[in-house]
Design a protein around this motif. Sequence first.
Motif, short mmCIF file in Angstrom:
data_model
loop_
_atom_site.label_atom_id
_atom_site.label_comp_id
_atom_site.label_asym_id
_atom_site.label_seq_id
_atom_site.Cartn_x
_atom_site.Cartn_y
_atom_site.Cartn_z
N ALA A 1 29.56 30.72 59.53
CA ALA A 1 30.72 31.56 59.82
C ALA A 1 30.38 32.98 59.44
O ALA A 1 29.39 33.25 58.74
CB ALA A 1 31.95 31.07 59.06
N LEU B 1 34.82 31.28 62.46
CA LEU B 1 34.04 30.06 62.31
C LEU B 1 33.17 29.80 63.53
O LEU B 1 33.62 29.97 64.67
CB LEU B 1 34.96 28.86 62.11
N GLY B 2 31.94 29.40 63.29
CA GLY B 2 31.09 28.92 64.36
C GLY B 2 31.22 27.41 64.49
O GLY B 2 31.99 26.78 63.77
N ASP B 3 30.43 26.82 65.39
CA ASP B 3 30.52 25.37 65.60
C ASP B 3 29.29 24.64 65.08
O ASP B 3 29.07 23.47 65.41
CB ASP B 3 30.73 25.06 67.09
N SER B 4 28.49 25.32 64.22
CA SER B 4 27.25 24.69 63.76
C SER B 4 27.04 24.83 62.26
O SER B 4 25.91 24.80 61.78
CB SER B 4 26.06 25.30 64.51
N GLY B 5 28.12 25.02 61.49
CA GLY B 5 27.98 25.11 60.04
C GLY B 5 27.83 26.50 59.49
O GLY B 5 27.48 26.67 58.33
#
Length: 279
Positions: free
Chosen positions: A254, A248-252
């Motif tokens: 993955a 998962l990334g932190d900006s929506g």
Amino acid sequence: MDLPGALYVPTTADGFEATEFAATEFQATEFQATALTIGPWDPAFQHAGPPAALLARAAERASGIEGGQTVRLAYDILGPVPVGPMRISTEVLRPGRRIELLEAVLSGADDRPLMRLTAWRMRVRDDGATPVDAPPVPVPAGPEQSRPESAAFFTQEIAYHRALDWRFAAGSFNAPGPAAAWTRPQCTLVEGEPMSPLEHLLVMTDAASGISAALDWQAATFANVDLTVALHRPPRGEWLGMDARTVLGDSGAAQAFAVLFDAEGAIGRSAQSLFVEAR
């Protein structure tokens, strides 16, 4: 449970089902999806695995390299693919006797492109001159020792999760986190013909982000917008598998990655870009 025998039924240009004899006499380019293609997000739309396999089938049939191998398949998912009629067109983008690049495009009933594949194919050489890299199977248990499991998040009793026999060596369909699973076909890709190992691989591989989900299916959607598969050798045998992980990334966004393998060892890798959104 009475399951359809295939993911797709060939049709004629007028939309009528082709007979088994006719389906063997022409290169079918129009198909009707069965209920086994239904995806997890909406029962009106297909899981991307079956159409990915159908596009790979089309690309290989359009190939000019007889007996060649497909080494990279790059898919762009341009829109949801309805569970209904569809048409596939193919084009050789870069012809060659040893290396070629093909394109296959899937369109819906309104002729709008919904999914596109570009595939590199190469000649096969087996002269013993090239050292062979044979990575081992990356999971500790084979299919017979792995745990049978069915996905609990599909809203339809007959859907994509019934198309394959799933055996988990690690992780689970129904709990978040990395997972490794073996599969074998429970149906054919196209009615009237066997499913090839490559077609089986594509039906399976798009589920890498599903078996390794990092989020709760009830709380978020994480559909992929693409799929890339890179192979150093063709898949072989009845059972194929993948060892998958979602990051998962932190900006929506993955990414889901998987090591792909058969009973003889690892055969390649896959990658998917995921669009993450709260339900």
